[in-house]
Motif scaffolding. Structure first.
Motif, short mmCIF file in Angstrom:
data_model
loop_
_atom_site.label_atom_id
_atom_site.label_comp_id
_atom_site.label_asym_id
_atom_site.label_seq_id
_atom_site.Cartn_x
_atom_site.Cartn_y
_atom_site.Cartn_z
N UNK A 3 0.81 -1.21 0.00
CA UNK A 3 0.00 0.00 0.00
C UNK A 3 0.85 1.26 0.00
N UNK A 4 2.00 1.22 0.56
CA UNK A 4 2.89 2.39 0.56
C UNK A 4 3.36 2.71 -0.85
N UNK A 5 3.61 1.67 -1.64
CA UNK A 5 4.07 1.87 -3.02
C UNK A 5 2.97 2.50 -3.86
N UNK A 6 1.74 2.14 -3.61
CA UNK A 6 0.62 2.67 -4.38
C UNK A 6 0.51 4.17 -4.13
N UNK A 7 0.71 4.59 -2.90
CA UNK A 7 0.60 6.00 -2.59
C UNK A 7 1.76 6.79 -3.20
N UNK A 8 2.88 6.16 -3.45
CA UNK A 8 4.05 6.82 -4.03
C UNK A 8 3.87 7.00 -5.55
N UNK A 9 3.00 6.22 -6.15
CA UNK A 9 2.77 6.27 -7.59
C UNK A 9 2.04 7.57 -7.92
N UNK A 11 0.09 8.32 -10.35
CA UNK A 11 -1.23 8.12 -10.97
C UNK A 11 -2.25 7.64 -9.95
N UNK A 12 -1.85 7.55 -8.68
CA UNK A 12 -2.78 7.03 -7.68
C UNK A 12 -3.98 7.94 -7.48
N UNK A 13 -3.82 9.22 -7.65
CA UNK A 13 -4.95 10.14 -7.49
C UNK A 13 -5.98 9.93 -8.60
N UNK A 14 -5.47 9.70 -9.82
CA UNK A 14 -6.39 9.44 -10.93
C UNK A 14 -7.11 8.10 -10.71
N UNK A 18 -11.05 7.70 -10.24
CA UNK A 18 -11.87 6.78 -11.05
C UNK A 18 -12.66 5.82 -10.16
N UNK A 19 -11.98 5.33 -9.13
CA UNK A 19 -12.66 4.40 -8.22
C UNK A 19 -13.82 5.09 -7.51
N UNK A 20 -13.60 6.34 -7.07
CA UNK A 20 -14.67 7.10 -6.42
C UNK A 20 -15.82 7.34 -7.39
N UNK A 21 -15.47 7.66 -8.63
CA UNK A 21 -16.49 7.90 -9.66
C UNK A 21 -17.30 6.63 -9.90
N UNK A 22 -16.64 5.49 -9.99
CA UNK A 22 -17.33 4.21 -10.20
C UNK A 22 -18.22 3.91 -8.99
N UNK A 23 -17.72 4.16 -7.79
CA UNK A 23 -18.53 3.90 -6.60
C UNK A 23 -19.75 4.83 -6.55
#
Length: 139
Positions: A3-9, A11-14, A18-23
């Protein structure tokens, strides 16, 4: 992935957007479906309420008709009883009149026979009293 690596990426905000939009779209679909189910249920409840009201009205109407038919039947039976009573009285009167007619016819026959007898005695002379007496009525 960690999970730490994902936050460093970068493109994680996009990805998160997208996940928030889908939800949110999923939430809208679920809300729409629930609203449709609620409305359908309300229509069924309303329709059932109308149906139950109609059934109750039919029961009341049927009860009124039964009461009216019972009343009509009682009145018809009363009229039949009166008509039967009047018929019996008329039959008694008819039989009484028949008996009276037979008695009158019997008396008329007796008078006619007496007259014929007197006509036959005309040549023999008048009776002792000079009066013609009819035959006695027998019952």
């Amino acid at each position: 992935r960690n999970p730490q690596d994902v936050l460093q990426d970068p493109a994680w905000e996009q990805s998160l957007a997208r996940s928030v939009k889908v939800l949110r779209l999923g939430q809208s679909v679920v809300e729409f479906a629930l609203t449709q189910l609620f409305l359908t249920q309300q229509r069924h409840i309303h329709a059932n309420g109308n149906f139950e009201q109609q059934v109750e009205q039919l029961k009341r109407d049927t009860s009124k008709q039964i009461v009216q038919l019972k009343s009509d039947l009682a009145a018809a039976q009363q009229r039949e009883k009166q008509a039967t009573s009047r018929l019996a009285a008329r039959e008694r009167e008819f039989h009484d009149l028949q008996d009276a007619y037979r008695e009158k016819a019997r008396k008329c026959d007796a008078w006619q026979k007496a007259y014929q007898t007197l006509r036959g005695q005309k040549d023999l002379g008048p009776s002792k009293s000079g009066l013609v007496t009819p035959p006695l009525a027998t019952s």
